[in-house]
Design a protein around this motif. Sequence first.
Motif, PDB file in Angstrom:
ATOM      1  N   LEU A  85       0.811  -1.216   0.000  1.00 19.13           N
ATOM      2  CA  LEU A  85       0.000   0.000   0.000  1.00 19.13           C
ATOM      3  C   LEU A  85       0.847   1.270   0.000  1.00 19.13           C
ATOM      4  O   LEU A  85       0.307   2.361  -0.187  1.00 19.13           O
ATOM      5  CB  LEU A  85      -0.925   0.016   1.217  1.00 19.13           C
ATOM      6  N   GLY A  86       2.158   1.138   0.249  1.00 20.51           N
ATOM      7  CA  GLY A  86       3.008   2.311   0.307  1.00 20.51           C
ATOM      8  C   GLY A  86       2.862   3.102   1.585  1.00 20.51           C
ATOM      9  O   GLY A  86       3.042   4.322   1.594  1.00 20.51           O
ATOM     10  N   CYS A  87       2.533   2.422   2.700  1.00 21.23           N
ATOM     11  CA  CYS A  87       2.371   3.075   4.000  1.00 21.23           C
ATOM     12  C   CYS A  87       3.499   2.657   4.928  1.00 21.23           C
ATOM     13  O   CYS A  87       4.073   1.577   4.784  1.00 21.23           O
ATOM     14  CB  CYS A  87       1.031   2.703   4.631  1.00 21.23           C
ATOM     15  N   SER A  88       3.804   3.494   5.892  1.00 17.82           N
ATOM     16  CA  SER A  88       4.858   3.186   6.857  1.00 17.82           C
ATOM     17  C   SER A  88       4.359   3.150   8.288  1.00 17.82           C
ATOM     18  O   SER A  88       5.019   2.576   9.158  1.00 17.82           O
ATOM     19  CB  SER A  88       5.999   4.215   6.749  1.00 17.82           C
ATOM     20  N   ALA A  89       3.206   3.746   8.576  1.00 15.59           N
ATOM     21  CA  ALA A  89       2.687   3.766   9.958  1.00 15.59           C
ATOM     22  C   ALA A  89       1.177   3.550   9.936  1.00 15.59           C
ATOM     23  O   ALA A  89       0.431   4.244  10.621  1.00 15.59           O
ATOM     24  CB  ALA A  89       3.036   5.073  10.642  1.00 15.59           C
ATOM     25  N   LEU A  90       0.730   2.562   9.163  1.00 15.99           N
ATOM     26  CA  LEU A  90      -0.709   2.345   9.000  1.00 15.99           C
ATOM     27  C   LEU A  90      -1.357   1.892  10.305  1.00 15.99           C
ATOM     28  O   LEU A  90      -2.492   2.277  10.602  1.00 15.99           O
ATOM     29  CB  LEU A  90      -0.955   1.313   7.904  1.00 15.99           C
ATOM     30  N   HIS A  91      -0.673   1.092  11.101  1.00 14.17           N
ATOM     31  CA  HIS A  91      -1.244   0.626  12.364  1.00 14.17           C
ATOM     32  C   HIS A  91      -1.512   1.793  13.304  1.00 14.17           C
ATOM     33  O   HIS A  91      -2.600   1.898  13.899  1.00 14.17           O
ATOM     34  CB  HIS A  91      -0.295  -0.374  13.028  1.00 14.17           C
ATOM     35  N   ASP A  92      -0.538   2.697  13.437  1.00 12.13           N
ATOM     36  CA  ASP A  92      -0.714   3.848  14.322  1.00 12.13           C
ATOM     37  C   ASP A  92      -1.810   4.775  13.799  1.00 12.13           C
ATOM     38  O   ASP A  92      -2.608   5.308  14.577  1.00 12.13           O
ATOM     39  CB  ASP A  92       0.600   4.614  14.452  1.00 12.13           C
ATOM     40  N   ALA A  93      -1.846   4.980  12.483  1.00 11.70           N
ATOM     41  CA  ALA A  93      -2.881   5.833  11.905  1.00 11.70           C
ATOM     42  C   ALA A  93      -4.264   5.231  12.118  1.00 11.70           C
ATOM     43  O   ALA A  93      -5.227   5.948  12.418  1.00 11.70           O
ATOM     44  CB  ALA A  93      -2.609   6.040  10.415  1.00 11.70           C
ATOM     45  N   SER A 140       0.265  10.707   7.025  1.00 10.93           N
ATOM     46  CA  SER A 140       0.381  11.048   5.608  1.00 10.93           C
ATOM     47  C   SER A 140      -0.985  10.918   4.936  1.00 10.93           C
ATOM     48  O   SER A 140      -1.872  10.198   5.427  1.00 10.93           O
ATOM     49  CB  SER A 140       1.383  10.119   4.920  1.00 10.93           C
ATOM     50  N   PRO A 141      -1.178  11.591   3.796  1.00  8.32           N
ATOM     51  CA  PRO A 141      -2.475  11.472   3.101  1.00  8.32           C
ATOM     52  C   PRO A 141      -2.830  10.034   2.752  1.00  8.32           C
ATOM     53  O   PRO A 141      -3.996   9.638   2.853  1.00  8.32           O
ATOM     54  CB  PRO A 141      -2.252  12.324   1.837  1.00  8.32           C
ATOM     55  N   ARG A 142      -1.860   9.235   2.355  1.00 13.45           N
ATOM     56  CA  ARG A 142      -2.142   7.851   2.001  1.00 13.45           C
ATOM     57  C   ARG A 142      -2.596   7.049   3.228  1.00 13.45           C
ATOM     58  O   ARG A 142      -3.512   6.222   3.139  1.00 13.45           O
ATOM     59  CB  ARG A 142      -0.913   7.202   1.371  1.00 13.45           C
ATOM     60  N   GLU A 143      -1.961   7.286   4.368  1.00 14.71           N
ATOM     61  CA  GLU A 143      -2.354   6.561   5.578  1.00 14.71           C
ATOM     62  C   GLU A 143      -3.732   6.996   6.062  1.00 14.71           C
ATOM     63  O   GLU A 143      -4.512   6.171   6.545  1.00 14.71           O
ATOM     64  CB  GLU A 143      -1.292   6.762   6.667  1.00 14.71           C
ATOM     65  N   ARG A 144      -4.059   8.293   5.926  1.00 13.84           N
ATOM     66  CA  ARG A 144      -5.404   8.744   6.293  1.00 13.84           C
ATOM     67  C   ARG A 144      -6.444   8.126   5.366  1.00 13.84           C
ATOM     68  O   ARG A 144      -7.562   7.825   5.779  1.00 13.84           O
ATOM     69  CB  ARG A 144      -5.484  10.272   6.244  1.00 13.84           C
ATOM     70  N   LEU A 145      -6.068   7.915   4.091  1.00  9.93           N
ATOM     71  CA  LEU A 145      -6.989   7.308   3.141  1.00  9.93           C
ATOM     72  C   LEU A 145      -7.221   5.835   3.442  1.00  9.93           C
ATOM     73  O   LEU A 145      -8.353   5.334   3.336  1.00  9.93           O
ATOM     74  CB  LEU A 145      -6.425   7.473   1.721  1.00  9.93           C
TER      75      LEU A 145
END
Length: 396
Positions: free
Chosen positions: A269-277, A303-308
């Motif tokens: 997905l190109g995310c680095s902190a998805l769990h925290d987000a 990041s915008p991607r993680e918020r999405l």
Amino acid sequence: MTAVEFHPLTFVDEPDGVVVGRSDTQSYAVLPDDGAALLRRLASGMTLEEAAQWYHTEFGESVDMTDFLDTLRELGFVREGTDDPARLPPLRLPPLRLRRLGAWAFSPAAWAGYAALVTACLVMLVTHPGVRPHTDNVFFSPSLVVVQVSLALAQVPAVSWHEFFHVLAGRRLGVPTRLSMSRRLYFLVVETDLDGLYGVPRRKRYVPFLAGMLADVLLFSALTLLAGSGPSWAAGPALAVAYTILFRLVWQFYLFLRTDLYYVFTTLLGCSALHDATSAYLRTKLSRLPGVRPPDLDESAWSPRERLMAPWFALVTVCGVGFLLATAALAVVPLLWGFATRLGPQLAHGTAGGAGFWDAIVSLALFFTDFALLVVVSRREAARRGTHSRSKETTP
């Protein structure tokens, strides 16, 4: 003119910026594209004045080079004492051990061997029903103490084997992955530091992330073959340990617990902190409920991607909890039932001087000791987190 000397840096393009870092210290930061471009110019030998002029020409804005350089120093990117780079000693990085072994472990010949081993295991499972995973395999000895102690001791080399494959997969890429000991609740566990993978392209990260699961599949296959074609005395312990390895493979599918597959998923997905987000997203949505504390950071911190992706991963988290409960009902409950049905008769019909009676007593003591330690350590962890959060709230 002032030039600055930098440590060797890696630059990896990501959807939300450029990950810049040092693989030797595993210090990484996500910089915007213009900041990474400026750092590239400085690392290539430009002076501060030349880099500032280049930035103004390229982006039409001025940059505070002093503030930018202070940030780079905090990250450990700048070699200390670079006011006079000519006086710095030559930079020598220590050789990376196990890199050749890592290359061999994931060579075409090794993959062919792995495929042959797994294929032989599948044939054994089809032709020999007795080696197929079953709850009864765990109770390979009439002594419950022997079963509990043996399985507990077997987990250390089994987990180390899992983590060692992570290390080899990283070392073959030149990443200084390393093993460390840490604690999960009151258990000592072996973990692999894979932060260095931030310094390699995303497409090269999948094998290191999946290497532990590969190791588990290979160990399960080897134990199954040993049980089916090896000496009879080894069949019982081999099948018992193989059954526990299946638990570890199923565990990897609990993505919300940040397992190996979680990192594969977030890399895709190109995310680095998805769990925290996602945790912040869920706590924000549930903050009106009693006992749910709102997150310390709002959603704009991600990041915008993680918020999405956070709402979608929240759904994955909810489904993952359901999957965990389902697998517990299908696997853990039968194990507890098997334990109880073996323990009960020994306590009810054994004599105070009999071996079976005292085996049951010791086994029960081990079980309740584990449970008591779990409760005590969980409460201490909760108290520590509560104290930490209160201290943050009162800090001016």
